[in-house]
Design a protein around this motif. Sequence first.
Motif, PDB file in Angstrom:
ATOM      1  N   GLY A  43      -9.797  -8.220  -2.897  1.00  0.00           N
ATOM      2  CA  GLY A  43      -9.770  -8.107  -1.442  1.00  0.00           C
ATOM      3  C   GLY A  43     -10.716  -9.115  -0.807  1.00  0.00           C
ATOM      4  N   GLU A  44     -11.903  -9.240  -1.395  1.00  0.00           N
ATOM      5  CA  GLU A  44     -12.865 -10.237  -0.919  1.00  0.00           C
ATOM      6  C   GLU A  44     -12.348 -11.655  -1.159  1.00  0.00           C
ATOM      7  OE1 GLU A  44     -16.470  -9.377  -2.961  1.00  0.00           O
ATOM      8  OE2 GLU A  44     -16.769  -7.432  -1.977  1.00  0.00           O
ATOM      9  N   TYR A  45     -11.740 -11.855  -2.318  1.00  0.00           N
ATOM     10  CA  TYR A  45     -11.173 -13.168  -2.656  1.00  0.00           C
ATOM     11  C   TYR A  45     -10.099 -13.545  -1.630  1.00  0.00           C
ATOM     12  CZ  TYR A  45      -8.441 -16.641  -5.295  1.00  0.00           C
ATOM     13  OH  TYR A  45      -7.763 -17.772  -5.690  1.00  0.00           O
ATOM     14  N   LYS A  46      -9.269 -12.594  -1.251  1.00  0.00           N
ATOM     15  CA  LYS A  46      -8.191 -12.865  -0.286  1.00  0.00           C
ATOM     16  C   LYS A  46      -8.762 -13.310   1.054  1.00  0.00           C
ATOM     17  CE  LYS A  46      -5.734  -9.609   1.750  1.00  0.00           C
ATOM     18  NZ  LYS A  46      -4.775  -8.505   1.997  1.00  0.00           N
ATOM     19  N   ARG A  47      -9.853 -12.658   1.477  1.00  0.00           N
ATOM     20  CA  ARG A  47     -10.453 -13.022   2.758  1.00  0.00           C
ATOM     21  C   ARG A  47     -11.233 -14.335   2.655  1.00  0.00           C
ATOM     22  NH1 ARG A  47     -11.703  -7.572   2.340  1.00  0.00           N
ATOM     23  NH2 ARG A  47     -13.864  -8.072   1.797  1.00  0.00           N
ATOM     24  N   ASP A  48     -12.083 -14.450   1.627  1.00  0.00           N
ATOM     25  CA  ASP A  48     -13.020 -15.566   1.560  1.00  0.00           C
ATOM     26  C   ASP A  48     -12.392 -16.865   1.062  1.00  0.00           C
ATOM     27  OD1 ASP A  48     -14.845 -13.678   2.338  1.00  0.00           O
ATOM     28  OD2 ASP A  48     -15.739 -13.424   0.350  1.00  0.00           O
ATOM     29  N   MET A  49     -11.457 -16.764   0.118  1.00  0.00           N
ATOM     30  CA  MET A  49     -10.886 -17.962  -0.496  1.00  0.00           C
ATOM     31  C   MET A  49      -9.510 -18.316   0.064  1.00  0.00           C
ATOM     32  SD  MET A  49     -13.376 -18.740  -2.382  1.00  0.00           S
ATOM     33  CE  MET A  49     -12.639 -20.140  -3.243  1.00  0.00           C
ATOM     34  N   LEU A  50      -8.732 -17.299   0.421  1.00  0.00           N
ATOM     35  CA  LEU A  50      -7.389 -17.557   0.924  1.00  0.00           C
ATOM     36  C   LEU A  50      -7.314 -17.491   2.449  1.00  0.00           C
ATOM     37  CD1 LEU A  50      -5.310 -15.409  -1.643  1.00  0.00           C
ATOM     38  CD2 LEU A  50      -5.885 -17.844  -1.771  1.00  0.00           C
ATOM     39  N   ASN A  51      -8.393 -16.996   3.056  1.00  0.00           N
ATOM     40  CA  ASN A  51      -8.444 -16.847   4.517  1.00  0.00           C
ATOM     41  C   ASN A  51      -7.287 -15.993   5.043  1.00  0.00           C
ATOM     42  OD1 ASN A  51     -10.808 -18.474   4.970  1.00  0.00           O
ATOM     43  ND2 ASN A  51      -9.544 -20.290   4.602  1.00  0.00           N
ATOM     44  N   ILE A  52      -6.989 -14.943   4.312  1.00  0.00           N
ATOM     45  CA  ILE A  52      -5.961 -13.994   4.722  1.00  0.00           C
ATOM     46  C   ILE A  52      -6.643 -12.653   4.975  1.00  0.00           C
ATOM     47  CG2 ILE A  52      -3.879 -12.751   4.024  1.00  0.00           C
ATOM     48  CD1 ILE A  52      -3.144 -15.170   2.295  1.00  0.00           C
ATOM     49  N   TYR A  53      -6.468 -12.106   6.163  1.00  0.00           N
ATOM     50  CA  TYR A  53      -7.171 -10.883   6.547  1.00  0.00           C
ATOM     51  C   TYR A  53      -6.225  -9.689   6.710  1.00  0.00           C
ATOM     52  CZ  TYR A  53     -10.912 -14.189   7.368  1.00  0.00           C
ATOM     53  OH  TYR A  53     -11.863 -15.174   7.193  1.00  0.00           O
ATOM     54  N   GLU A  54      -4.947  -9.935   6.625  1.00  0.00           N
ATOM     55  CA  GLU A  54      -3.948  -8.880   6.778  1.00  0.00           C
ATOM     56  C   GLU A  54      -3.830  -8.072   5.482  1.00  0.00           C
ATOM     57  OE1 GLU A  54       0.905  -8.615   7.573  1.00  0.00           O
ATOM     58  OE2 GLU A  54      -0.037 -10.489   6.958  1.00  0.00           O
ATOM     59  N   ASP A  55      -3.922  -6.753   5.584  1.00  0.00           N
ATOM     60  CA  ASP A  55      -3.738  -5.900   4.417  1.00  0.00           C
ATOM     61  C   ASP A  55      -2.264  -5.840   4.048  1.00  0.00           C
ATOM     62  OD1 ASP A  55      -6.409  -5.360   4.349  1.00  0.00           O
ATOM     63  OD2 ASP A  55      -6.255  -3.401   5.320  1.00  0.00           O
ATOM     64  N   GLY A  56      -2.005  -5.717   2.741  1.00  0.00           N
ATOM     65  CA  GLY A  56      -0.634  -5.570   2.272  1.00  0.00           C
ATOM     66  C   GLY A  56      -0.267  -4.110   2.152  1.00  0.00           C
ATOM     67  N   ILE A  57       1.026  -3.830   2.122  1.00  0.00           N
ATOM     68  CA  ILE A  57       1.519  -2.448   2.094  1.00  0.00           C
ATOM     69  C   ILE A  57       2.033  -2.092   0.705  1.00  0.00           C
ATOM     70  CG2 ILE A  57       3.215  -0.826   3.035  1.00  0.00           C
ATOM     71  CD1 ILE A  57       3.225  -2.501   5.590  1.00  0.00           C
ATOM     72  N   TYR A  58       1.574  -0.954   0.206  1.00  0.00           N
ATOM     73  CA  TYR A  58       2.097  -0.395  -1.043  1.00  0.00           C
ATOM     74  C   TYR A  58       2.827   0.893  -0.694  1.00  0.00           C
ATOM     75  CZ  TYR A  58       2.238   1.878  -5.608  1.00  0.00           C
ATOM     76  OH  TYR A  58       2.653   2.515  -6.751  1.00  0.00           O
ATOM     77  N   ASN A  59       4.103   0.953  -1.013  1.00  0.00           N
ATOM     78  CA  ASN A  59       4.906   2.137  -0.688  1.00  0.00           C
ATOM     79  C   ASN A  59       4.815   3.162  -1.806  1.00  0.00           C
ATOM     80  OD1 ASN A  59       6.042   1.294   1.869  1.00  0.00           O
ATOM     81  ND2 ASN A  59       7.186  -0.240   0.703  1.00  0.00           N
ATOM     82  N   TYR A  60       4.299   4.323  -1.476  1.00  0.00           N
ATOM     83  CA  TYR A  60       4.148   5.403  -2.454  1.00  0.00           C
ATOM     84  C   TYR A  60       4.691   6.682  -1.853  1.00  0.00           C
ATOM     85  CZ  TYR A  60       1.951   8.727  -5.654  1.00  0.00           C
ATOM     86  OH  TYR A  60       1.728   9.732  -6.569  1.00  0.00           O
ATOM     87  N   LYS A  61       5.737   7.212  -2.481  1.00  0.00           N
ATOM     88  CA  LYS A  61       6.375   8.437  -2.013  1.00  0.00           C
ATOM     89  C   LYS A  61       6.758   8.329  -0.537  1.00  0.00           C
ATOM     90  CE  LYS A  61       4.287  11.539  -5.420  1.00  0.00           C
ATOM     91  NZ  LYS A  61       3.467  12.755  -5.650  1.00  0.00           N
ATOM     92  N   ASN A  62       7.411   7.203  -0.214  1.00  0.00           N
ATOM     93  CA  ASN A  62       7.917   6.931   1.137  1.00  0.00           C
ATOM     94  C   ASN A  62       6.818   6.806   2.186  1.00  0.00           C
ATOM     95  OD1 ASN A  62      10.675   7.066   0.301  1.00  0.00           O
ATOM     96  ND2 ASN A  62      10.540   9.309   0.327  1.00  0.00           N
ATOM     97  N   LYS A  63       5.603   6.532   1.709  1.00  0.00           N
ATOM     98  CA  LYS A  63       4.499   6.347   2.635  1.00  0.00           C
ATOM     99  C   LYS A  63       3.873   4.978   2.380  1.00  0.00           C
ATOM    100  CE  LYS A  63       0.052   8.309   4.081  1.00  0.00           C
ATOM    101  NZ  LYS A  63      -0.954   9.361   3.833  1.00  0.00           N
ATOM    102  N   GLY A  64       3.706   4.197   3.444  1.00  0.00           N
ATOM    103  CA  GLY A  64       3.098   2.879   3.315  1.00  0.00           C
ATOM    104  C   GLY A  64       1.586   2.980   3.336  1.00  0.00           C
ATOM    105  N   ILE A  65       0.936   2.519   2.256  1.00  0.00           N
ATOM    106  CA  ILE A  65      -0.523   2.562   2.157  1.00  0.00           C
ATOM    107  C   ILE A  65      -1.049   1.129   2.197  1.00  0.00           C
ATOM    108  CG2 ILE A  65      -2.493   3.342   0.793  1.00  0.00           C
ATOM    109  CD1 ILE A  65      -0.579   5.326  -0.586  1.00  0.00           C
TER     110      ILE A  65
END
Length: 328
Positions: A55-77
């Motif tokens: 998560g830190e790598y995504k922000r600091d190295m990729l400059n991406i701040y948007e969280d990704g969605i994991y679908n579990y039991k029809n719920k987006g986390i």
Amino acid sequence: MDDKLKDDKIEKFSEMDNTETMIKDQGGDLELSDNNGVLISDSRDFQTKVKEHLGEYKRDMLNIYEDGIYNYKNKGILYEHILHKDKYKVNIIEKYRTDFFKSDYYKGITLHRYFHHLNSSQAMCINFFYPLIKEKSLESILNVMNIEGEINYNCNDICFEKISKLEKNSGRKTNFDFYIKLNSRVRIYFEIKYTENHFGKVRKDKERKEYKEHKKKFYDVYMPLIKNNPAIKECFKTEDKFLNNYQVMRNIAHISKNSYVIFIYPKGNKAIKKAALSAKEEVIEKGWEAHFILFTWEELIKQLKSNLNSKELIEYYDKQFSPKYLKL
């Protein structure tokens, strides 16, 4: 979106979040081994640490701040270590990203469902091996593994997601994460692990359709492969032993005098490490240990760098690969 990421194209799930309790191994229904509970906790601690780091790598190295969605039991986390699906290509390290996605090595594979998760072991495998392919330096891996031979750099002899040709069945076959065939016809099969908690086993339930299918597959497909295989101890050539160690045994079944199976995993993933070491000690016959090779990522990187002649590649593994995956 690339067709390779559509759910109906998925052949194998490799990276499951710790909310999952099952591994779906190429269409089968596999139960996770429990390792007495303690190692499950250890591996989940490792998995949590990796995800926080990524998560830190995504922000600091990729400059991406948007969280990704994991679908579990029809719920987006929402998770920090997950990319938006449209950004899946970013999971390949920038130095070789464009080249890889234009290469024949990409065209021949199906991406895993969770390839856009930064802890994808498929992406890790590509990030590790593709630079060696591109720079024609795979011989360095052979030196580390103490395997002699010459390599042809083509997509028939080197590939990701190698489908077994030994399994004589019409169903889904064992997939290896990476594969090398040498000029001598020696074959090297790689199984790559990162944050996965366990190797899979078949749930023993005689009433379940999946159990009946796997039992039939054992006798039709795997028993012919292992019954005369001198690398496997006789006590593991039984239905119960094989199905209880299903994922590991399917890999080990490919060992022969002209083939090697190599497991690579992080030293911090204690459950995977213990299962791999136990398999080597309990399943492999004496005299065949050299054909079932175990390496931690940390030791492999260390030995690889001492075998590389390219300062550019050494710098890549030091400053790009390791900071993403290993320097937690």
